[in-house]
Enzyme design. Sequence first.
Site, PDB file in Angstrom:
ATOM      1  N   ARG A  81     -23.683  -3.625  34.148  1.00 30.66           N
ATOM      2  CA  ARG A  81     -22.690  -4.309  33.332  1.00 30.66           C
ATOM      3  C   ARG A  81     -22.378  -3.438  32.113  1.00 30.66           C
ATOM      4  NH1 ARG A  81     -22.715  -8.493  29.134  1.00 30.66           N
ATOM      5  NH2 ARG A  81     -20.873  -9.790  29.440  1.00 30.66           N
ATOM      6  N   GLU A 120     -20.577  -3.592  29.426  1.00 33.43           N
ATOM      7  CA  GLU A 120     -20.686  -4.118  28.059  1.00 33.43           C
ATOM      8  C   GLU A 120     -22.145  -4.220  27.602  1.00 33.43           C
ATOM      9  OE1 GLU A 120     -18.440  -4.825  25.627  1.00 33.43           O
ATOM     10  OE2 GLU A 120     -16.901  -3.955  26.901  1.00 33.43           O
ATOM     11  N   ASN A 178     -37.222  -0.112  24.442  1.00 38.12           N
ATOM     12  CA  ASN A 178     -36.947  -0.396  25.843  1.00 38.12           C
ATOM     13  C   ASN A 178     -38.252  -0.387  26.612  1.00 38.12           C
ATOM     14  OD1 ASN A 178     -36.222   1.465  28.662  1.00 38.12           O
ATOM     15  ND2 ASN A 178     -35.336  -0.555  28.420  1.00 38.12           N
ATOM     16  N   TYR A 179     -38.532  -1.468  27.336  1.00 37.63           N
ATOM     17  CA  TYR A 179     -39.651  -1.464  28.280  1.00 37.63           C
ATOM     18  C   TYR A 179     -39.127  -1.920  29.627  1.00 37.63           C
ATOM     19  CZ  TYR A 179     -42.427  -0.559  24.235  1.00 37.63           C
ATOM     20  OH  TYR A 179     -42.914   0.039  23.101  1.00 37.63           O
ATOM     21  N   ARG A 180     -39.627  -1.286  30.683  1.00 41.28           N
ATOM     22  CA  ARG A 180     -39.052  -1.538  32.004  1.00 41.28           C
ATOM     23  C   ARG A 180     -40.113  -1.379  33.085  1.00 41.28           C
ATOM     24  NH1 ARG A 180     -37.360   3.105  29.554  1.00 41.28           N
ATOM     25  NH2 ARG A 180     -38.010   5.027  30.566  1.00 41.28           N
ATOM     26  N   HIS A 205     -34.586   1.433  18.187  1.00 36.98           N
ATOM     27  CA  HIS A 205     -34.362   1.226  19.618  1.00 36.98           C
ATOM     28  C   HIS A 205     -35.691   0.920  20.289  1.00 36.98           C
ATOM     29  CE1 HIS A 205     -34.740   3.366  23.622  1.00 36.98           C
ATOM     30  NE2 HIS A 205     -33.846   2.445  23.900  1.00 36.98           N
TER      31      HIS A 205
END
Lengths: 349, 349
Positions: free
Chosen positions: B302, B304, B128-130, B126
């Site tokens: 969203r 999905e 994630n960068y934000r 996994h």
Amino acid sequence: MLTNSQTQNLPAESSTYLPPTDAKARVSEFMKQLQDKIVAGLEKLDGKGKFQEDSWERPEGGGGRSRVLSDGGVFEQGGVNFSEVWGSHLPPSILTQRPEAAGHGFYATGTSLVLHPRNPYVPTVHLNYRYFEAGPVWWFGGGADLTPYYPFAEDAKDFHKTFKQACDKHNPDYYPVFKRWCDEYFYLKHRQETRGVGGLFFDYQDCRQLPLYRGPNADGGAAEYSNQLGTPAPRTWEEIFAFIQDCGDAFLPAYLPIVERRHGMEYTERQRDFQLYRRGRYVEFNLVYDRGTIFGLQTNGRTESILMSLPPLVRWQYGYKPEPNTPEAELYDTFLKPQDWINWKGRHQ
Amino acid sequence: MLTNSQTQNLPAESSTYLPPTDAKARVSEFMKQLQDKIVAGLEKLDGKGKFQEDSWERPEGGGGRSRVLSDGGVFEQGGVNFSEVWGSHLPPSILTQRPEAAGHGFYATGTSLVLHPRNPYVPTVHLNYRYFEAGPVWWFGGGADLTPYYPFAEDAKDFHKTFKQACDKHNPDYYPVFKRWCDEYFYLKHRQETRGVGGLFFDYQDCRQLPLYRGPNADGGAAEYSNQLGTPAPRTWEEIFAFIQDCGDAFLPAYLPIVERRHGMEYTERQRDFQLYRRGRYVEFNLVYDRGTIFGLQTNGRTESILMSLPPLVRWQYGYKPEPNTPEAELYDTFLKPQDWINWKGRHQ
């Protein structure tokens, strides 16, 4: 979800409000017997599978007996759990609903079940009845709801009818209020779907006035609906317990006939795939929204018993949409929305 | 999780605190390119599967592009998602951490991925960068973590080494703090297990002092640990963004060599069953604890794309325990607990 201000006319210290001195023992005995009766009925129906029991103790107080059937003739997996636990304080999620319980110890007993049949034409079902005492307050909660994978209005109608009969014996307001409460509770907001065709759901039932469901928002439709109902006089503890017993006893008559008429139906990979996909919604609901699961995890409950409700095999698929004019599309269009199943006159008979 | 009182020496209105005027455009461009690079690298490795793109718009503002690969040569399912969204207010879960953002609109952009390989010897991963801006405040967050099904210390060590190198280029405190933060964030309290062997995790990184991780409790061990670290001088926005870019670029070198050495290994039903069972923990973590998932569902994201992280096929089994002296038991005993992988000298080489 409940606004209590209008419904608590009877003070908690009034003697007519108090439960009998043997309340805990009587309810817990009923919950154990309910587990026994349901397990016996399911084993008889299944023909092949047997429930295996694990007795467990909770370090902070109490324990339970988990009974699990795996790889049966009808049920791919099923769990029926009895528990009786106590501790020094309720978790925050309940205290916001029952602030009178703050600073008091609590007692809770209940029976819950989830059954995952192998045949995709047989619906999944859930039941839970529970009783709490905490300082000056006590209450019953519970319900039962049906989650079909394929659309048979007859099944939804019969399931609702059986529980409506159990309700109507006690109060004509119970079924319409608790049916609606169920539709709103078992709702997956992020999917904009009900979990299935519903049934009954209620919480915080005590012997003050009938706590009407006010809906998820103060200005929502449910509030308006609830206000149209007559509010009965305060109920006794005995009356509510009798209602709970009738609800518990309605489970086998509500569910077994549905299994009997569906479990011999032939199915292919298509129906099986759809069942595994839809089981994902069951997981999403239980882990994201279900207050029983959250209560269990917050009170350091027995994880294996709490998560016994999760299906044995599950599929997720990005962007799935049912093809128009298929049974799968009919499920989405009709069975994943609240419906008046008792008076159903539409298709899918 | 963070105590901000000691770390916010630089007022939000100070000009040295402000991001450049083109900050949003630059970060969002980087996040898009990161998605492109990773997708290209994964397709090359997979050999068979191709990512399918869905572009989507969010009614409240913004949108994204979701890319999903199904039934590939290596990956049973993988999703790499870019999004850029804005709105009138952040959800409560973030406002409690950043109260200065209350009453302000927000902007958020990021790239995230989860890959579920078919071969049980290949770990799930996994990333994630934000980046967020909200009124007077802004911050970066993110990380990457590895979830093996079978115990190979070499894989854990190499994954950590690559990210440690990316960290050390910028600040010697980053790796030890963000490694520990990762172990504590990706922790399943109800199972008393880490999700896997960890990696990096951080949140709320801005150019005031390095916000050290204080652990889940004010009096927990992590607080003591953090206090032993030197606190560097305030960082610039450019320095933090450069760090984020190096972390993003470290993903392919950290993960691809692991896949390459494992994906040809033969396996049987036993390993496959265990993989499907362990995938259940991934579902439990994402639906019960993950703040990215909760943020997405709370902001009417969203569905999905948010739930793209869930595995294609999952199994739950009541009361499973690994047999002693098996690879499965070694996973539980060693790989589902925080370890100093960089200096690992134990078994499982």
